[in-house]
Write an enzyme that holds these catalytic residues in place. Sequence first.
Site, mmCIF file in Angstrom:
data_model
loop_
_atom_site.group_PDB
_atom_site.id
_atom_site.type_symbol
_atom_site.label_atom_id
_atom_site.label_comp_id
_atom_site.label_asym_id
_atom_site.label_seq_id
_atom_site.Cartn_x
_atom_site.Cartn_y
_atom_site.Cartn_z
ATOM 1 N N GLU A 95 1.033 -1.380 0.115
ATOM 2 C CA GLU A 95 -0.044 0.014 -0.114
ATOM 3 C C GLU A 95 0.907 1.093 -0.104
ATOM 4 O OE1 GLU A 95 -2.361 -3.190 1.564
ATOM 5 O OE2 GLU A 95 -0.585 -2.382 1.998
ATOM 6 N N GLU A 353 13.900 -3.735 -3.083
ATOM 7 C CA GLU A 353 14.741 -4.004 -4.462
ATOM 8 C C GLU A 353 13.833 -4.881 -5.368
ATOM 9 O OE1 GLU A 353 19.113 -3.724 -3.409
ATOM 10 O OE2 GLU A 353 18.477 -5.727 -2.872
ATOM 11 N N ASN A 377 0.315 -8.396 -5.955
ATOM 12 C CA ASN A 377 0.401 -7.427 -6.977
ATOM 13 C C ASN A 377 1.302 -7.581 -8.279
ATOM 14 O OD1 ASN A 377 0.384 -4.985 -8.822
ATOM 15 N ND2 ASN A 377 1.754 -3.998 -7.215
ATOM 16 N N ILE A 379 1.351 -6.016 -11.066
ATOM 17 C CA ILE A 379 1.636 -4.681 -11.924
ATOM 18 C C ILE A 379 3.154 -4.274 -11.843
ATOM 19 C CG2 ILE A 379 0.861 -2.083 -12.130
ATOM 20 C CD1 ILE A 379 -1.855 -3.040 -11.028
#
Length: 469
Positions: A95, A353, A377, A379
Amino acid sequence: MPTWVHRPTERCRQVLTDTALTPWLARQAYSLLLRLGTPAYLWRLWSRGKVEPAYREAWPQRLAWYDQAYRDAWQSGVGQPARPVVWLHAVSLGETKAATPLIQALRQQHPGMRLLLTHGTATGREAGRALLQAGDVQTWFPFDTPGAVRRFLRLHRPHIGVLMETEVWPNVQHVAHAMGVSMVLANARLSDKSLRQGQRLAALMRPAARALQVALAQTEKDAQRLRLMGVSDVRVCGNVKFDIVPSPTLLAQGQEWARMSARPIVLAASSREGEEPGLLDAWLARRQQHATPGADLAPRLMIVPRHPQRFDEVAAMVADKGMTLSRRSTWPEDRPDQSALAAEVWLGDSIGEMPAYYASAQVALLGGSFAPLGGQNLIEAAACGCPIVMGPHTFNFADAADMSEEAGAACRVQDITQGVTKCVQLCTSDARFSMAEKSRLFARQHQGAAHAMATLIWGFSHPYLRGNV
């Protein structure tokens, strides 16, 4: 005795849920349970601090108890007309990363804003430090008891509160509404599973959802579920994670690791508890089945666990399987040394990283999708040009997973054995180059959500902010 006394109808249950008394009683019971559980909550945080010392940092702030130094630092910026206070809560690392482009867009539209940044995890807090500017303050999110929430809001008095993704808390919503603080759920998502859970606790969660000023949803499906949960105003804006730009320095670092490796790298990205044993077994089985004289050019496995406290645990698993291991944290000058280049498995035991890890890999397995955990996630992988192989469990990111598959940036398999096989095939196939390019295009095509959300946040904010934008 009438049957309805034993089995109340759905209408009766709905009436009980919607009366003013029932939500009040539910919130009181919830608050009592939290108060009784406070010692256990604090002990859990202190225990986690053995592995992650940051959990013991300023831990009284969890109950909204602040020392004088913190109060002085905060009060020194209070009352400046050009510094409206925006409270943004990003619970964890994911988040916090997502909040980065949103914060940048908010600052672009109102350069004078003052950021109050809160977190729930040590990794989120560590990443959040890079987002602070002069006058900003970072603190822990208050435990959701009425007293802690009131102390937090009375000290900071934000002009608007922005909660990232799924963070809806009954007492935070109730007290903020009572104090006139507009609350926005940004980059909002809600899975079918979470909707069902929320509906089972409707007396508690529906009032919290209704107290939101607006929810800025990632997709239309998320918007529909949020409306069913009780949010009165929902806008579809897209996903701000598409607006995250990977660090060129980290991308170059990862590319250098790939060059030095000489062997293709298969990345297990953000692996979760329960997934690594199956992954290692599948990797060993593939190695035994396809042992050749050129085995020194066989793919290398890199594992990056989702949670830092599991680094040692995963390292022990690899050792127990008799596989040679090199840990990223031991590399001199941020580059693999000779012992690392001789190891079959690399362990990514560092924080912040991920772009470097994605840039080093030919293909990545999506953590959390090979156990019923909902996936992670993907993306960020797309933005780094890393093709993704995902398992069957992506319900937490269902729309992004489906869109990436349709775009040709990812493919789906049924289990970890198929996943390992597919990754090894892609390592030696030209198809991965096409997938890498489709990944970058997929990421670029969905950008722009951060600017749209920032504009709406200012529009729904306290009149003070609207008058100064």
